[in-house]
Design a protein around this motif. Structure first.
Motif, PDB file in Angstrom:
ATOM      1  N   GLN A  28      -2.728  -7.158   0.843  1.00  0.00           N
ATOM      2  CA  GLN A  28      -2.354  -5.746   0.834  1.00  0.00           C
ATOM      3  C   GLN A  28      -3.584  -4.846   0.874  1.00  0.00           C
ATOM      4  O   GLN A  28      -3.566  -3.781   1.526  1.00  0.00           O
ATOM      5  CB  GLN A  28      -1.521  -5.435  -0.412  1.00  0.00           C
ATOM      6  N   TRP A  56       0.807  -1.210   0.000  1.00  0.00           N
ATOM      7  CA  TRP A  56       0.000   0.000   0.000  1.00  0.00           C
ATOM      8  C   TRP A  56       0.842   1.264   0.000  1.00  0.00           C
ATOM      9  O   TRP A  56       0.383   2.323  -0.439  1.00  0.00           O
ATOM     10  CB  TRP A  56      -0.926  -0.001   1.221  1.00  0.00           C
ATOM     11  N   TYR A  57       2.081   1.172   0.492  1.00  0.00           N
ATOM     12  CA  TYR A  57       2.917   2.370   0.613  1.00  0.00           C
ATOM     13  C   TYR A  57       3.780   2.605  -0.633  1.00  0.00           C
ATOM     14  O   TYR A  57       4.569   3.549  -0.661  1.00  0.00           O
ATOM     15  CB  TYR A  57       3.821   2.256   1.842  1.00  0.00           C
ATOM     16  N   ARG A  58       3.647   1.751  -1.666  1.00  0.00           N
ATOM     17  CA  ARG A  58       4.413   1.927  -2.896  1.00  0.00           C
ATOM     18  C   ARG A  58       3.478   2.287  -4.039  1.00  0.00           C
ATOM     19  O   ARG A  58       2.320   1.879  -4.076  1.00  0.00           O
ATOM     20  CB  ARG A  58       5.182   0.647  -3.233  1.00  0.00           C
ATOM     21  N   LEU A  99      -4.496  -2.077   3.747  1.00  0.00           N
ATOM     22  CA  LEU A  99      -4.850  -0.699   3.446  1.00  0.00           C
ATOM     23  C   LEU A  99      -6.184  -0.336   4.081  1.00  0.00           C
ATOM     24  O   LEU A  99      -6.341   0.769   4.643  1.00  0.00           O
ATOM     25  CB  LEU A  99      -4.914  -0.501   1.927  1.00  0.00           C
TER      26      LEU A  99
END
Length: 274
Positions: free
Chosen positions: A177, A35-37, A181
């Motif tokens: 993922q 989620w952070y990419r 999120l």
């Protein structure tokens, strides 16, 4: 793969498959990504990834050299494209057929099991440069005639082939993922609601404290005025004499006190004894 390289190189005929190529690039990049990419895979497509430069082929060759997997969109229009044929020829000369994933939008590919190659009469979606290259039947993904039915699932098949992992593992990771999120967004929403409730509560407390302070200020002001009045009465007997007495039970014969009976001059003895 280095940070400067690509996981896949998508090749297509822009006039025929540009929209499909963009959708495939976008979906394969998002599947299974944390989620952070911004993306899970680095996928090259010359319509979106090619930099502005003087040499078109030199830029394409550099991208091919930096890519691990070649993904051509097979169609009759692509088979007739000189750019795709040049890219296929470069890959055949410099790379292995194991990293060659064919995506076909239609049904223009057929395998001849006797010849061990593509059927020359019915296969019109692949260039002639691929004849006799594959020892075994290559891996391809059929998007269908319109490329819309279950596109995400078929794009997951392509992404799994690029990553070299089973498709079920990729979809499971993508679902994991997404749950992470959702959990993160839920936690942030709860924190935001708690913060808003705390702000409202603190605002009400501040308003209550302000009202209490204003009330105490008014009370202090009234006490100060009363103390000043008492001080003036104590220092000026005339004002004390003219000050109305406290209400007491009086006889009916006693007339009520009237301020008009007092003047600025000291009251007469008769008025004082009355």
């Amino acid at each position: 793969m280095s940070k400067a390289g690509y996981d896949a190189f998508i090749s297509c005929n822009h006039a025929a498959e540009r929209a499909v190529a963009r959708a495939l690039q976008r979906t394969t990049r998002r599947l299974g990504r944390p989620w952070y990419r911004l993306s899970g895979l680095r996928v090259f497509h010359d319509d979106t990834s090619l930099p502005a430069s003087a040499g078109l082929w030199s830029s394409l060759e550099a991208a091919l050299r930096a890519s691990r997997t070649f993904v051509p969109l097979a169609s009759p229009a692509s088979a007739a494209s000189p750019w795709l044929r040049r890219e296929v020829a470069w890959w055949r000369e410099n790379r292995s057929a194991d990293r060659f994933v064919i995506v076909r939008p239609g049904k223009a590919i057929a395998r001849d099991p006797v010849a061990g190659d593509f059927d020359r009469d019915t296969t019109t979606a692949l260039p002639e440069d691929l004849r006799g290259w594959f020892v075994e039947e290559p891996h391809w993904v059929n998007l269908g005639e319109d490329g819309r039915h279950d596109f995400r699932g078929k794009a997951a098949t392509v992404a799994a082939a690029i990553r070299g992992i089973p498709k079920d593992d990729l979809l499971s990771e993508d679902m994991r993922q997404q749950r992470r999120l959702i959990s993160l967004l839920t936690g942030l929403l709860v924190l935001a609601l708690v913060g808003a409730a705390t702000a409202v509560w603190q605002g009400r407390i501040a308003a209550s404290e302000r009202d209490r302070a204003e009330q105490q200020a008014r009370l202090a002001t009234s006490r100060s005025l009363a103390a000043q009045a008492q001080y003036l009465r104590d220092r000026h007997p005339t004002w004390r004499a003219c000050t109305p007495p406290p209400p007491t039970k009086r006889s009916p014969a006693s007339p009520p006190f009237s301020p008009s009976r007092c003047t600025s001059r000291p009251c007469s003895p008769a008025m004082r004894t009355r």
